[in-house]
Design a protein around this motif. Sequence first.
Motif, PDB file in Angstrom:
ATOM      1  N   ASP A 180       0.823  -1.209   0.000  1.00 16.08           N
ATOM      2  CA  ASP A 180       0.000   0.000   0.000  1.00 16.08           C
ATOM      3  C   ASP A 180       0.861   1.265   0.000  1.00 16.08           C
ATOM      4  O   ASP A 180       1.783   1.396   0.804  1.00 16.08           O
ATOM      5  N   SER A 184      -6.762   4.750  -0.985  1.00 19.69           N
ATOM      6  CA  SER A 184      -6.769   3.285  -1.041  1.00 19.69           C
ATOM      7  C   SER A 184      -8.158   2.718  -1.308  1.00 19.69           C
ATOM      8  O   SER A 184      -8.304   1.677  -1.940  1.00 19.69           O
ATOM      9  N   THR A 241      -8.217  -1.101   1.964  1.00 20.66           N
ATOM     10  CA  THR A 241      -7.843  -2.087   0.946  1.00 20.66           C
ATOM     11  C   THR A 241      -8.530  -3.440   1.154  1.00 20.66           C
ATOM     12  O   THR A 241      -9.207  -3.922   0.243  1.00 20.66           O
ATOM     13  N   ASP A 270       2.422   2.406   3.438  1.00 18.00           N
ATOM     14  CA  ASP A 270       1.784   3.716   3.251  1.00 18.00           C
ATOM     15  C   ASP A 270       1.943   4.601   4.487  1.00 18.00           C
ATOM     16  O   ASP A 270       2.233   5.789   4.387  1.00 18.00           O
ATOM     17  N   ASP A 302      -1.594   0.516  -4.677  1.00 20.40           N
ATOM     18  CA  ASP A 302      -2.820   1.249  -4.991  1.00 20.40           C
ATOM     19  C   ASP A 302      -2.557   2.711  -5.355  1.00 20.40           C
ATOM     20  O   ASP A 302      -3.390   3.356  -5.988  1.00 20.40           O
TER      21      ASP A 302
END
Length: 480
Positions: free
Chosen positions: A67, A117, A170, A291, A333
Amino acid sequence: MTRLHGRSIQGPNMRSGGRSGGINRRGFLGAAGAAGAGLAALPASFAHARRTAAPGTARNLIFLVADGMSTGTLTLGDMLSHSLHDRPTTWVDLWSQEGVRRATCATFSANSLVTDSAASASAWNIGERINNEAVNFTPDGRQPRPLWVRTREAGKATGLVTTTRITHATPAGFIANSPRRDLEDDIAGQILARGVDVALGGGSAHFPEAALAAQSNLRVVRSRAELLGLPAGHTPSDGRVLGLFTPDHMHHELDRGADEPSLAEMARAALGILARAPDGFTLMIEGGRVDHGGHDNDAGALLFNQLAFDDALAVATAFARSRNDTLVIVTTDHATANPGLTFYTSRCIKAFERCGHLKRSFEWIRAALNAEASMDARQRRLGPIVEEATGVGLSEDELALVGQSIGGQRIDPFFAANGSLLVLGSVLANHLGVAFASPEHTADFVEVTAFGPGSGALPPMIPITALHGLVVDAMGLPKA
Ligand SMILES: [Zn+2]
């Protein structure tokens, strides 16, 4: 100060908007939408995105997501792997292997050139661009069924594995429909009601005991020992497995304790169970906190989460390579924070070597600082706490800057780069050589790598929505 069409937008970076002078925010998003639509209207160039693969040749799908992984994060992860383990990452190593396809992917959503996301996971799952923050909920209110609902209906076993809350954007994108990604109690209810054979991650706070007790044939595990202690031959028909290892997100890899499984261990456990499904499976594995390391401009959290993700990719690759019926897609993503190693020659090598010695995340530093009784105590303890976490002794000047910033003062001219410990990330760039563009997601193109049945249909450049069609074709799913 620049005023555009009644919206007073503070900050130097709008001056560039000043250069074009005419665009107001609504116009800008309109332009973004139009550009998006324009880009979306460019399917002519993406038309070959849906080259038909031999339908129904993939019995299993493993969809892996790092991510918020910018290309810089992928690069630095590989360099750290060479530095620490004297080998490339599994992801980069795949690129030189037979039958591996790669694509560059445009991630913008329906209402933003910079996506989130939720919108990205929805694009994979319903094949449409939707607005940021929504989960498989189109701007006109439709709620198409996400992929894991459809693959379950097609007789497949399903799995979700993540280091974030299992209800986070996600994983939610593969199983739920929600107007807003933050309705995680409701998303938890959908995970239980719609049925996922193996769901492992954080987020126990969203699963009340009563709701769990009301489920039949559900086994809840809450520690690494319980996960690794599952009966060896457990099959999906023996009952669903729900792993809830932390109330909120799982810890960054740097801070992960012995009672918390690694992402690779969760991937191995899930594959062990799902491989026994009589009609195949679909599994999503997410390194969700890459992320978060990016958002914090925390090079240590970012890079060690990326390597932990790569270890899970190695588990999935070994599984898929041991057979010929499993499609593997590995991607991200959106990009986050765009880190880059930016020193030269020997200074660069010395600086980057320090990354290998990072011990704790900014989340750990924040908790250690917050444990101090007063701001004065925090200021005094800042140096020792940062040195314990990073191995870096900050100079008086650097300590003063970070100290002012945790005191609420604005230090960085880029408004978004102030607050929390972002200035620490900037100061550490002097020592680690890794600098960040922003604490937010970015519009950068991202990497897609795939191999196995159906991967031949992946063209070199795709809109993020194209992976939906590729999965539907490869799995031979009935049309929605
Ligand atoms: Zn993010």
